[in-house]
Design a protein around this motif. Sequence first.
Motif, PDB file in Angstrom:
ATOM      1  N   PHE A 159      68.429  45.080  65.645  1.00  0.00           N
ATOM      2  CA  PHE A 159      68.649  46.183  64.714  1.00  0.00           C
ATOM      3  C   PHE A 159      69.890  46.977  65.106  1.00  0.00           C
ATOM      4  O   PHE A 159      70.232  47.064  66.292  1.00  0.00           O
ATOM      5  N   ASP A 160      70.542  47.563  64.106  1.00  0.00           N
ATOM      6  CA  ASP A 160      71.678  48.453  64.360  1.00  0.00           C
ATOM      7  C   ASP A 160      71.190  49.739  65.000  1.00  0.00           C
ATOM      8  O   ASP A 160      70.401  50.482  64.403  1.00  0.00           O
ATOM      9  N   LYS A 161      71.693  50.018  66.184  1.00  0.00           N
ATOM     10  CA  LYS A 161      71.283  51.213  66.923  1.00  0.00           C
ATOM     11  C   LYS A 161      71.674  52.499  66.193  1.00  0.00           C
ATOM     12  O   LYS A 161      70.971  53.509  66.253  1.00  0.00           O
ATOM     13  N   GLN A 162      72.821  52.467  65.471  1.00  0.00           N
ATOM     14  CA  GLN A 162      73.343  53.678  64.835  1.00  0.00           C
ATOM     15  C   GLN A 162      72.503  54.131  63.645  1.00  0.00           C
ATOM     16  O   GLN A 162      72.593  55.275  63.213  1.00  0.00           O
ATOM     17  N   VAL A 163      71.700  53.239  63.092  1.00  0.00           N
ATOM     18  CA  VAL A 163      70.877  53.596  61.930  1.00  0.00           C
ATOM     19  C   VAL A 163      69.712  54.460  62.401  1.00  0.00           C
ATOM     20  O   VAL A 163      68.985  54.079  63.320  1.00  0.00           O
ATOM     21  N   SER A 164      69.556  55.615  61.757  1.00  0.00           N
ATOM     22  CA  SER A 164      68.475  56.513  62.175  1.00  0.00           C
ATOM     23  C   SER A 164      67.123  55.847  61.939  1.00  0.00           C
ATOM     24  O   SER A 164      66.948  55.074  60.997  1.00  0.00           O
ATOM     25  N   ASN A 165      66.189  56.140  62.811  1.00  0.00           N
ATOM     26  CA  ASN A 165      64.836  55.571  62.814  1.00  0.00           C
ATOM     27  C   ASN A 165      64.789  54.126  63.314  1.00  0.00           C
ATOM     28  O   ASN A 165      63.732  53.489  63.260  1.00  0.00           O
ATOM     29  N   SER A 166      65.923  53.601  63.817  1.00  0.00           N
ATOM     30  CA  SER A 166      65.902  52.249  64.368  1.00  0.00           C
ATOM     31  C   SER A 166      64.963  52.177  65.573  1.00  0.00           C
ATOM     32  O   SER A 166      64.288  51.159  65.780  1.00  0.00           O
ATOM     33  N   GLY A 167      64.906  53.241  66.354  1.00  0.00           N
ATOM     34  CA  GLY A 167      64.010  53.274  67.503  1.00  0.00           C
ATOM     35  C   GLY A 167      62.549  53.226  67.087  1.00  0.00           C
ATOM     36  O   GLY A 167      61.711  52.604  67.761  1.00  0.00           O
ATOM     37  N   ARG A 168      62.241  53.852  65.954  1.00  0.00           N
ATOM     38  CA  ARG A 168      60.857  53.876  65.484  1.00  0.00           C
ATOM     39  C   ARG A 168      60.420  52.525  64.925  1.00  0.00           C
ATOM     40  O   ARG A 168      59.283  52.093  65.146  1.00  0.00           O
ATOM     41  N   ILE A 169      61.316  51.869  64.191  1.00  0.00           N
ATOM     42  CA  ILE A 169      60.939  50.547  63.677  1.00  0.00           C
ATOM     43  C   ILE A 169      60.844  49.546  64.833  1.00  0.00           C
ATOM     44  O   ILE A 169      60.004  48.634  64.815  1.00  0.00           O
ATOM     45  N   LYS A 170      61.665  49.739  65.859  1.00  0.00           N
ATOM     46  CA  LYS A 170      61.563  48.909  67.067  1.00  0.00           C
ATOM     47  C   LYS A 170      60.174  49.059  67.696  1.00  0.00           C
ATOM     48  O   LYS A 170      59.511  48.066  68.009  1.00  0.00           O
ATOM     49  N   ALA A 171      59.728  50.300  67.842  1.00  0.00           N
ATOM     50  CA  ALA A 171      58.415  50.557  68.437  1.00  0.00           C
ATOM     51  C   ALA A 171      57.289  49.984  67.574  1.00  0.00           C
ATOM     52  O   ALA A 171      56.298  49.450  68.087  1.00  0.00           O
ATOM     53  N   LYS A 172      57.455  50.080  66.260  1.00  0.00           N
ATOM     54  CA  LYS A 172      56.431  49.563  65.335  1.00  0.00           C
ATOM     55  C   LYS A 172      56.291  48.048  65.463  1.00  0.00           C
ATOM     56  O   LYS A 172      55.180  47.521  65.506  1.00  0.00           O
ATOM     57  N   ILE A 173      57.422  47.367  65.526  1.00  0.00           N
ATOM     58  CA  ILE A 173      57.388  45.907  65.638  1.00  0.00           C
ATOM     59  C   ILE A 173      56.886  45.480  67.013  1.00  0.00           C
ATOM     60  O   ILE A 173      56.129  44.510  67.140  1.00  0.00           O
ATOM     61  N   GLU A 174      57.273  46.197  68.056  1.00  0.00           N
ATOM     62  CA  GLU A 174      56.783  45.886  69.400  1.00  0.00           C
ATOM     63  C   GLU A 174      55.270  46.058  69.487  1.00  0.00           C
ATOM     64  O   GLU A 174      54.582  45.255  70.141  1.00  0.00           O
ATOM     65  N   ALA A 175      54.744  47.074  68.816  1.00  0.00           N
ATOM     66  CA  ALA A 175      53.295  47.278  68.803  1.00  0.00           C
ATOM     67  C   ALA A 175      52.590  46.130  68.085  1.00  0.00           C
ATOM     68  O   ALA A 175      51.537  45.647  68.521  1.00  0.00           O
ATOM     69  N   LYS A 176      53.180  45.681  66.979  1.00  0.00           N
ATOM     70  CA  LYS A 176      52.620  44.541  66.242  1.00  0.00           C
ATOM     71  C   LYS A 176      52.612  43.287  67.122  1.00  0.00           C
ATOM     72  O   LYS A 176      51.626  42.543  67.151  1.00  0.00           O
ATOM     73  N   ALA A 177      53.705  43.062  67.838  1.00  0.00           N
ATOM     74  CA  ALA A 177      53.803  41.897  68.719  1.00  0.00           C
ATOM     75  C   ALA A 177      52.759  41.960  69.831  1.00  0.00           C
ATOM     76  O   ALA A 177      52.134  40.945  70.178  1.00  0.00           O
TER      77      ALA A 177
END
Length: 235
Positions: A159-177
């Motif tokens: 994911f593009d780090k500069q896009v706001s909420n990228s950290g949150r979608i990262k956490a969401k996908i990591e939780a799913k995994a």
Amino acid sequence: MSKQSNRGKEAKDDFFFGTPKFKESLKEALVDMNYLLTRGYSEKNALFTVGTRYKLASRQQKAVQGMSASNEQLRIRKAKEVVFETLENKTLVIDGFNILILLESTLSNGYIFKGQDTCYRDLSSVHGNYKTVSQTEKAIDLVVHFYNESKLQRLVWIFDKQVSNSGRIKAKIEAKASDHNLNWQVILEDNADQALVNSNQIVASSDGIVLDKAINWFNLTSYLIETKIDSKTIF
């Protein structure tokens, strides 16, 4: 992460893309775009020429731009495409926002456009700010099912780090995994396109620049859209 209802159609989309007259004009415009790009016209000049000739609105021009490619680009992309049956025990690197937003748009009944390279593209854009929608969870679940079906060894989301909420979608996908015991990794990059190309792995994206430069690619969204989603708004 604030949630909007969906990533579907804009008010005039049925008129722009569902009207028989416009459908025919867009198909003719696509043929002309391919010809001009193949002849060496820049994308900007080709789009201006075609948009003016067929009197296309900006949203229609964006659709034609997404679907078009030169014959050389089509040749290169086809040569590097891998098929589903060859993915077992491989690593797949996913263009995170590109894939996720396209799936969200499709699930929201937004118009999607099948390009000359067989990749689907939509008209959504994060504009530096990503927000989850009602279909985000289902979009991620589609990738989960694909991962299990394909028997991939590993899947990497970028994911593009500069896009706001990228950290949150990262956490969401990591939780799913974690919940499903998946061998997934989620990475935030300053330049996601470059990271995809430099990964030297099979990539999943509909971004033409990535497809032209990647070592190999798999048409993930086409696979999911054509086998798992009943979309009524494919152009």
